[in-house]
Design a protein around this motif. Structure first.
Motif, PDB file in Angstrom:
ATOM      1  N   ALA A 254     -30.657 -41.678 -18.599  1.00 51.24           N
ATOM      2  CA  ALA A 254     -29.710 -41.796 -19.719  1.00 51.24           C
ATOM      3  C   ALA A 254     -30.152 -40.881 -20.853  1.00 51.24           C
ATOM      4  N   ALA A 255     -31.470 -40.820 -21.095  1.00 43.61           N
ATOM      5  CA  ALA A 255     -31.982 -39.938 -22.151  1.00 43.61           C
ATOM      6  C   ALA A 255     -31.651 -38.480 -21.838  1.00 43.61           C
ATOM      7  N   LYS A 256     -31.734 -38.146 -20.574  1.00 46.66           N
ATOM      8  CA  LYS A 256     -31.443 -36.766 -20.151  1.00 46.66           C
ATOM      9  C   LYS A 256     -29.969 -36.433 -20.420  1.00 46.66           C
ATOM     10  N   THR A 257     -29.092 -37.386 -20.089  1.00 43.86           N
ATOM     11  CA  THR A 257     -27.656 -37.189 -20.319  1.00 43.86           C
ATOM     12  C   THR A 257     -27.372 -37.005 -21.811  1.00 43.86           C
ATOM     13  N   ILE A 258     -28.049 -37.799 -22.618  1.00 44.62           N
ATOM     14  CA  ILE A 258     -27.883 -37.695 -24.080  1.00 44.62           C
ATOM     15  C   ILE A 258     -28.351 -36.322 -24.550  1.00 44.62           C
ATOM     16  N   ARG A 259     -29.503 -35.915 -24.034  1.00 38.98           N
ATOM     17  CA  ARG A 259     -30.058 -34.624 -24.424  1.00 38.98           C
ATOM     18  C   ARG A 259     -29.088 -33.486 -24.114  1.00 38.98           C
ATOM     19  N   GLU A 260     -28.465 -33.575 -22.950  1.00 39.96           N
ATOM     20  CA  GLU A 260     -27.526 -32.517 -22.562  1.00 39.96           C
ATOM     21  C   GLU A 260     -26.319 -32.490 -23.497  1.00 39.96           C
ATOM     22  N   ASP A 307     -43.412 -42.401 -20.581  1.00 43.15           N
ATOM     23  CA  ASP A 307     -43.717 -41.045 -21.044  1.00 43.15           C
ATOM     24  C   ASP A 307     -42.453 -40.290 -21.449  1.00 43.15           C
ATOM     25  N   ALA A 308     -41.404 -40.458 -20.643  1.00 41.48           N
ATOM     26  CA  ALA A 308     -40.154 -39.742 -20.947  1.00 41.48           C
ATOM     27  C   ALA A 308     -39.567 -40.249 -22.262  1.00 41.48           C
ATOM     28  N   ILE A 309     -39.731 -41.534 -22.533  1.00 41.75           N
ATOM     29  CA  ILE A 309     -39.180 -42.086 -23.780  1.00 41.75           C
ATOM     30  C   ILE A 309     -39.994 -41.562 -24.978  1.00 41.75           C
ATOM     31  N   TRP A 310     -41.333 -41.578 -24.843  1.00 45.67           N
ATOM     32  CA  TRP A 310     -42.163 -40.982 -25.922  1.00 45.67           C
ATOM     33  C   TRP A 310     -41.780 -39.518 -26.131  1.00 45.67           C
ATOM     34  N   ASN A 311     -41.600 -38.825 -25.026  1.00 48.11           N
ATOM     35  CA  ASN A 311     -41.249 -37.412 -25.128  1.00 48.11           C
ATOM     36  C   ASN A 311     -39.917 -37.230 -25.852  1.00 48.11           C
ATOM     37  N   GLY A 312     -38.978 -38.096 -25.535  1.00 42.58           N
ATOM     38  CA  GLY A 312     -37.668 -38.036 -26.191  1.00 42.58           C
ATOM     39  C   GLY A 312     -37.764 -38.304 -27.689  1.00 42.58           C
ATOM     40  N   LEU A 313     -38.724 -39.129 -28.086  1.00 45.93           N
ATOM     41  CA  LEU A 313     -38.940 -39.351 -29.524  1.00 45.93           C
ATOM     42  C   LEU A 313     -39.499 -38.083 -30.169  1.00 45.93           C
ATOM     43  N   ARG A 314     -40.433 -37.453 -29.459  1.00 44.27           N
ATOM     44  CA  ARG A 314     -41.052 -36.251 -30.045  1.00 44.27           C
ATOM     45  C   ARG A 314     -40.096 -35.075 -30.080  1.00 44.27           C
ATOM     46  N   ASN A 315     -39.197 -35.011 -29.092  1.00 45.36           N
ATOM     47  CA  ASN A 315     -38.355 -33.797 -29.007  1.00 45.36           C
ATOM     48  C   ASN A 315     -36.944 -33.982 -29.573  1.00 45.36           C
ATOM     49  N   ASN A 316     -36.727 -35.008 -30.388  1.00 41.69           N
ATOM     50  CA  ASN A 316     -35.462 -35.217 -31.127  1.00 41.69           C
ATOM     51  C   ASN A 316     -34.310 -35.763 -30.286  1.00 41.69           C
ATOM     52  N   THR A 317     -34.545 -36.099 -29.030  1.00 41.68           N
ATOM     53  CA  THR A 317     -33.470 -36.741 -28.263  1.00 41.68           C
ATOM     54  C   THR A 317     -33.156 -38.080 -28.921  1.00 41.68           C
ATOM     55  N   PHE A 318     -34.213 -38.814 -29.282  1.00 37.13           N
ATOM     56  CA  PHE A 318     -34.009 -40.076 -29.997  1.00 37.13           C
ATOM     57  C   PHE A 318     -34.036 -39.819 -31.489  1.00 37.13           C
TER      58      PHE A 318
HETATM   59  C1  LIG Z   1     -36.731 -34.135 -24.257  1.00 34.26           C
HETATM   60  O1  LIG Z   1     -36.816 -35.479 -23.837  1.00 34.26           O
HETATM   61  C2  LIG Z   1     -35.774 -35.908 -22.983  1.00 34.26           C
HETATM   62  C3  LIG Z   1     -35.958 -37.381 -22.775  1.00 34.26           C
HETATM   63  O2  LIG Z   1     -37.147 -37.674 -22.156  1.00 34.26           O
HETATM   64  C4  LIG Z   1     -35.824 -35.107 -21.687  1.00 34.26           C
HETATM   65  O3  LIG Z   1     -34.756 -35.493 -20.849  1.00 34.26           O
HETATM   66  C5  LIG Z   1     -35.716 -33.643 -22.014  1.00 34.26           C
HETATM   67  O4  LIG Z   1     -35.893 -32.896 -20.844  1.00 34.26           O
HETATM   68  C6  LIG Z   1     -36.758 -33.226 -23.042  1.00 34.26           C
HETATM   69  N1  LIG Z   1     -36.450 -31.853 -23.420  1.00 34.26           N
HETATM   70  C7  LIG Z   1     -37.370 -30.928 -23.636  1.00 34.26           C
HETATM   71  C8  LIG Z   1     -36.887 -29.587 -24.020  1.00 34.26           C
HETATM   72  O5  LIG Z   1     -38.562 -31.191 -23.525  1.00 34.26           O
END
Ligand SMILES: *[C@@H]1O[C@H](CO)[C@@H](O)[C@H](O)[C@H]1NC(C)=O
Length: 492
Positions: A254-260, A307-318
């Motif tokens: 779902a986070a990936k879809t949001i990011r797109e 990890d993907a959720i933390w990453n989404g916080l760091r990369n502005n998805t969230f």
């Molecule tokens: C940012 O985080 C989201 C959610 O985890 C992930 O789907 C996406 O690939 C990440 N994008 C980059 C550029 O790292």
């Protein structure tokens, strides 16, 4: 005399969403009036000084997803364990100075404005923190839609809708009606994105196989039902070109879809919560009924998803990190988690377990302790962005001299690690999902409009229960619709 300040906060490391530095802060009449390099305010006349001793000083937390004093809306029997009073007390003891709670529309009530008035009347009796409400829309109807301008006049600029829960689930066409009116009136629509029909079908399959234990709550909510609904919500918002926030995102797909969608420039915002960073579905798999303590929707996922959720916080998805505090007492057979147990079903029926967990007090400490976000990012997702998205900025979520309320959370310079225990918390709940977690930080002081409302070492909650104020909100200051003017069906 002009030079007299009400409060100086000195020797802190001040962190905002923009930067980090050693500053002293001067406060007068509930506002931030000056930020100056450490030491430069020494000697100024002040009524009171707090020495932060090198601890972090940040804008107070803004928790934009808190369920308090709500009736049983979700099919189960549960009603909120926390009132406005106990929930806001818990908030300030965890560094949160502003809450956006919900004003729920009840099924028989066509008016959204009445839902707001009722919530306001109850909240005015006791609220430790500042507050506003999102309108929780449970019924689609002309009267509700026609009240959007009046809601804006009352300082309400967001509402929440559901794609699941029999009592609340809206059809796609109803969602489009709401998005269109919301776009017209500058309202942000929050969406609970899970596919309710698939969820019910999965639940029936499990029950037909005699699978009733709390852990099957997680089985009934696979990633797919979240990603499908998230995708559908985004498409509906794209049709209208209306901003949405997907609440409590837990699933990496779902986070990936949001990011797109964000990459395509759509005004799609997302929220996640500590339960998707710390808890796992194994927390629902305990002997007997214990797992019910961690039943919330969406459910906690796998450790590998964190990890993907933390990453989404760091990369502005969230955009924001909220608690989704929605507390039910465990040992309460009438209104709590144990209402799902009966003599016939000794481990309960997962489908009747009231959905939700407490977390308004533990939100900031848990996430700050984890050390996985920079101070700026931490402030951004827990305070500044919720203030921006929901029209509270820069009164809240910032430390702009002359503009921002003097709402601060001050952390310890350092602390001996301790084990979190429910008895340390200030909510009205008989458990915390984070019992026994090792903590290395906790808010030392919480300051709301220049008043110390929480002083951990000297009295704990020292604020008054009627000090919290209703805050009128304006429009979101994050990007809205991409096109100007009225929505036009002919453009398709
Ligand atoms: C940012 O985080 C989201 C959610 O985890 C992930 O789907 C996406 O690939 C990440 N994008 C980059 C550029 O790292």
């Amino acid at each position: 005399m002009d030079a007299t300040y009400d409060l100086l906060v000195v020797n802190g490391i001040v962190a905002t969403a923009a930067d980090v530095g050693s500053y002293d802060i001067a406060i007068k009449d509930g506002k931030i009036v000056l930020l100056a390099p450490t030491g430069s305010l020494a000697g100024l006349a002040t009524k009171k000084t707090i020495d932060a001793q090198g601890g972090y000083v940040m804008p107070g937390g803004v928790d934009a997803h808190v369920h308090l004093e709500e009736p049983a809306l979700f099919g189960g029997k549960g009603t909120s364990a926390d009132t406005f009073e106990s929930g806001s007390r818990s908030a300030i003891a965890g560094g949160t100075t502003t809450i956006v709670a919900f004003a729920p529309q009840e099924k028989h009530e066509p008016s959204l404005l009445n839902a707001l008035k009722q919530a306001q009347a109850r909240a005015s009796k006791a609220f430790y923190s500042d507050y506003s409400f999102h309108i929780l829309v449970s019924t689609h109807g002309q009267q509700g839609l026609s009240e959007f301008p009046a809601l804006r006049e009352e300082g309400i600029s967001s509402l929440k809708i559901y794609m699941t829960y029999e009592a609340l689930q809206l059809r796609d066409s109803e969602i489009l009606d709401i998005l269109l009116a919301a776009r017209t009136h500058g309202i942000t629509t929050m969406v609970h994105a899970e596919n309710g029909d698939v969820l019910n079908w999965m639940t029936n399959q499990l029950e037909a196989n005699q699978l009733f234990a709390p852990k099957y709550h997680a089985t009934s909510h696979p990633h797919l039902i979240e990603s499908e609904a998230t995708n559908r919500a985004i498409i509906l918002s794209e049709i209208i070109d209306a901003p949405i926030l997907i609440v409590h995102v837990s699933a990496p797909p779902a986070a990936k879809t949001i990011r797109e969608a964000q990459t395509r420039g759509l005004p799609v915002y997302a929220e996640t919560c500590p339960q998707y960073l710390f808890l796992t579905r194994e927390d629902l798999d305990h002997p007997g009924f214990e797992g019910a303590k961690c039943v919330c929707s969406p459910p906690p996922r796998q450790k590998t998803d964190h990890d993907a959720i933390w990453n989404g916080l760091r990369n502005n998805t969230f955009t924001i990190l909220s608690s989704d505090h929605c507390a039910f007492r465990y040992n309460d057979e009438e209104r709590g988690k144990r209402s799902a147990i009966s003599p016939e079903y000794p481990v309960g029926r997962f489908k009747y377990i009231p959905n939700g967990i407490p977390g308004v007090e533990t939100r900031l400490p848990l996430v700050w302790n984890a050390g996985k976000l920079s101070p700026q990012k931490f402030v951004e997702v827990t305070s500044t962005n919720p203030a921006r998205l929901y029209g509270l900025y820069p009164q809240k979520g910032a430390l702009l001299p002359g503009v921002s309320d003097a709402d601060l959370v001050i952390w310890y310079p350092s602390m001996s690690p301790f084990q979190l225990k429910n008895e340390m918390l200030h909510h009205n709940v008989d458990y915390t999902p984070y019992e026994g977690y090792t903590m290395t930080q906790w808010p030392r002081y919480t300051i709301l409009r220049g008043q110390v409302v929480y002083d951990r070492d000297n009295g704990g909650v020292v604020g008054e229960k009627t000090y919290g104020k209703f805050v009128k909100r304006g429009s979101s200051s994050l990007p809205g619709p991409r096109s100007e003017g009225a929505w036009n069906v002919e453009a398709f």
